[in-house]
Design a protein around this motif. Structure first.
Motif, mmCIF file in Angstrom:
data_model
loop_
_atom_site.group_PDB
_atom_site.id
_atom_site.type_symbol
_atom_site.label_atom_id
_atom_site.label_comp_id
_atom_site.label_asym_id
_atom_site.label_seq_id
_atom_site.Cartn_x
_atom_site.Cartn_y
_atom_site.Cartn_z
ATOM 1 N N THR A 11 0.742 -1.255 -0.219
ATOM 2 C CA THR A 11 0.078 -0.042 0.087
ATOM 3 C C THR A 11 0.768 1.393 -0.004
ATOM 4 O O THR A 11 0.570 2.341 -0.692
ATOM 5 N N VAL A 12 1.802 1.324 0.775
ATOM 6 C CA VAL A 12 2.800 2.561 0.945
ATOM 7 C C VAL A 12 3.608 2.522 -0.010
ATOM 8 O O VAL A 12 3.912 3.794 -0.643
ATOM 9 N N ALA A 13 4.271 1.418 -0.975
ATOM 10 C CA ALA A 13 5.425 1.578 -1.782
ATOM 11 C C ALA A 13 4.756 2.411 -3.025
ATOM 12 O O ALA A 13 5.511 3.547 -3.214
ATOM 13 N N PRO A 14 3.749 2.310 -3.486
ATOM 14 C CA PRO A 14 3.586 3.086 -4.855
ATOM 15 C C PRO A 14 3.117 4.646 -4.455
ATOM 16 O O PRO A 14 3.379 5.537 -5.134
ATOM 17 N N LEU A 15 2.784 4.810 -3.029
ATOM 18 C CA LEU A 15 2.577 6.274 -2.455
ATOM 19 C C LEU A 15 3.916 6.915 -2.478
ATOM 20 O O LEU A 15 4.183 8.061 -2.938
ATOM 21 N N VAL A 16 4.780 6.143 -1.892
ATOM 22 C CA VAL A 16 6.143 6.667 -1.966
ATOM 23 C C VAL A 16 6.747 7.039 -3.408
ATOM 24 O O VAL A 16 7.365 8.030 -3.753
ATOM 25 N N GLY A 17 6.571 6.015 -4.258
ATOM 26 C CA GLY A 17 7.116 6.431 -5.632
ATOM 27 C C GLY A 17 6.190 7.346 -6.331
ATOM 28 O O GLY A 17 6.947 8.162 -7.282
ATOM 29 N N VAL A 21 7.750 10.995 -7.942
ATOM 30 C CA VAL A 21 7.769 11.476 -9.347
ATOM 31 C C VAL A 21 7.160 12.940 -9.441
ATOM 32 O O VAL A 21 7.365 13.580 -10.130
ATOM 33 N N VAL A 22 6.049 13.157 -8.526
ATOM 34 C CA VAL A 22 5.271 14.303 -8.555
ATOM 35 C C VAL A 22 6.062 15.639 -8.317
ATOM 36 O O VAL A 22 5.648 16.846 -8.995
#
Length: 511
Positions: A11-17, A21-22
């Motif tokens: 759950t957290v990994a894509p949020l950190v990615g 990127v943003v």
């Protein structure tokens, strides 16, 4: 390996990615794409290890984690997965990197921020994983609502024709459904002893009237999200306006939150109400199958056509859920996976065609297969998979739904088969008008129509084609994971048993 916090990390990994990127400058678009793709592939690898760590013959809910959040309200960050959640998490992990690859030039062509676009895809992945992994009702509700935000901006900022109208309509419909759920969540907390833990709530007794009202609050939210008829009108607009990759995630995964929510929350928490409302839910599903299929036949917009086909498919899933047999239930969950693969492929291929032609209107094509034969062939295959041709994965799930429903409700199963005939009509008619027949002279002057599938695009479609074929002949690895969770829902939560087979001799039949 089972002690590793797979679900929280996923759950957290894509949020950190997405955060990495943003904050990249708009001029670093290529770097943003590479980081987003690499991060999503890392999530996919982690999901593979999670699948290996899951014991299909073990406990119903596995990989459980719980961290205190709001102790006063009994709210925790609790994650757990059964076989139903596991296959959906795997579908998300597979589709997102393929969507990122397929969307490589989408933001470039719109002349908008490339890093923000790919960050939104990663944020969406994080919220979708969270909603399927949550084992706390309040946490599920939070992810259910937050999931709307990245998709709203993907449609409203990066979509096509009428994108702002479609984005607002999508958001408002989902928000209204969320309000019904919020009221039911609060009611459930009150009657459930002030806890939001899913496992604890499955053990409580609720009065008949209260249970029916709480069921309705959850069901309306899930019926809008799925969507079921008559809550479906937002989907053709959103699917038609969204970028193809975002639309693939919207229809391939996000909408499954509705049917997943019915299986995870409505049936186990409100079993008697589920049985009481089942005839109405089946009626809505049947109407959706026929109505959406008829509308799909008359569509001139490729993306809206695919959106309408999905409404019809969700009708089959709804029938499978409310038939209350293990065969139909397993077929419904398998249908959720296979529909994600088939419709995801169909949306991505349609997006490739639209990007080349510069138009989504079927009337602007005609004979395109003469210019892009490989792309036309993939579109044909995706269409056949969508109509559940034997040998493709959706056929197995559709067959299980119909045979499982037939054992308990023959008229419903017979009426539903009309949707199969209509599916053949709208898919073959679409393929005929776009890629077959006389070549439209206007296509020869379109530069994009001179390019067949690129290497990048072949990498996108190849895994989906392979899975649709492999699972069409050998679905056992997926059904072995799904079956125990479905059986637990039917037998433990609903206290229903599959009807005993009736086998008569020839002489008895003659009598």
């Amino acid at each position: 390996m089972s002690d590793f916090p797979f679900l929280s990390v996923l759950t957290v990994a894509p949020l950190v990615g997405g955060l990495l990127v943003v904050f990249l400058p708009a001029s670093r678009g290529e770097l943003a794409k590479r980081i987003a793709l690499g991060w999503s592939l890392a999530v996919l690898v982690l999901a593979v290890f999670m699948w290996i760590a899951f014991d299909a013959s073990g406990d119903r809910m596995q990989l459980r984690e719980s961290y205190s959040w709001i102790p006063r309200w009994g709210v925790n960050f609790t994650f757990a997965a059964d076989g139903i959640a596991l296959v959906m998490l795997a579908l998300i992990a597979l589709l997102v990197p393929l969507v990122i690859l397929a969307s490589w030039h989408d933001a470039d062509n719109l002349k908008r921020s490339v890093p923000v676009y790919f960050a939104l895809l990663l944020f969406l992945e994080a919220t979708m994983i969270g909603v399927f992994a949550a084992a706390d009702v309040f946490l599920f509700y939070v992810f259910f609502e937050v999931m709307l935000v990245p998709m709203y901006f993907l449609i409203g900022s990066y979509g096509g024709h009428q994108r702002q109208y479609a984005a607002v309509k999508f958001f408002l419909y989902s928000l209204v459904g969320g309000l019904f759920m919020l009221a039911a969540v609060i009611g459930l907390w009150v009657v459930g002893g002030k806890t939001f833990d899913w496992q604890a709530l499955t053990q409580i007794d609720i009065s008949t009237g209260t249970e029916r009202w709480l069921f309705l609050g959850f069901f309306i939210a899930f019926a809008i999200k799925a969507p079921f008829f008559p809550f479906h009108t937002w989907l053709p607009d959103a699917g038609g306006a969204a970028p193809a990759g975002s639309a693939a995630l919207l229809v391939g995964v996000m909408d499954k939150v509705g049917t997943f929510g019915i299986l995870r929350y409505c049936l186990p928490l409100f079993p008697e109400a589920s049985k009481w409302f089942a005839p109405w839910a089946i009626a809505l599903a049947l109407v959706g199958i026929i109505y959406a299929a008829l509308l799909a036949v008359g569509q001139n917009d490729l993306k809206r056509l695919v959106s309408y086909t999905s409404i019809a498919h969700f009708g089959f899933i709804g029938i499978g859920i409310f038939a209350f047999t293990s065969q139909a239930g397993t077929g419904a969950v398998l249908y959720m996976v296979n529909h994600g693969l088939a419709t995801g492929l169909l949306f991505l291929v349609v997006g490739m065609l639209v990007a080349r032609r510069g138009s989504a209107l079927i009337s602007d094509f005609g004979g395109a297969g003469k210019l892009v034969p490989v792309l036309a062939g993939v579109l044909f295959f995706a269409g056949l998979a969508s109509l559940a041709l034997p040998g493709t994965a959706p056929f197995i799930s559709e067959f299980l739904v119909l045979i499982g429903t037939y054992t308990v409700n023959k008229p419903v199963a017979i009426i539903a088969t009309a949707g199969i005939i209509l599916a053949a009509a709208y898919v073959l008619w679409m393929v005929q008008r776009t890629t077959q027949g006389t070549l439209n002279p206007a296509l020869t002057g379109v530069e994009g129509m001179r390019r067949d599938l690129s290497v990048r695009e072949k990498v996108v479609v190849a895994p989906l084609i392979a899975l649709l074929l492999v699972l069409g002949f050998y679905p056992k690895p997926v059904t072995d994971v799904i079956n125990p969770a479905v059986q637990a829902t039917m037998e433990q939560d609903l206290n229903t048993q599959d009807p005993a087979p009736t086998v008569g001799t020839v002489q008895e039949a003659h009598r």
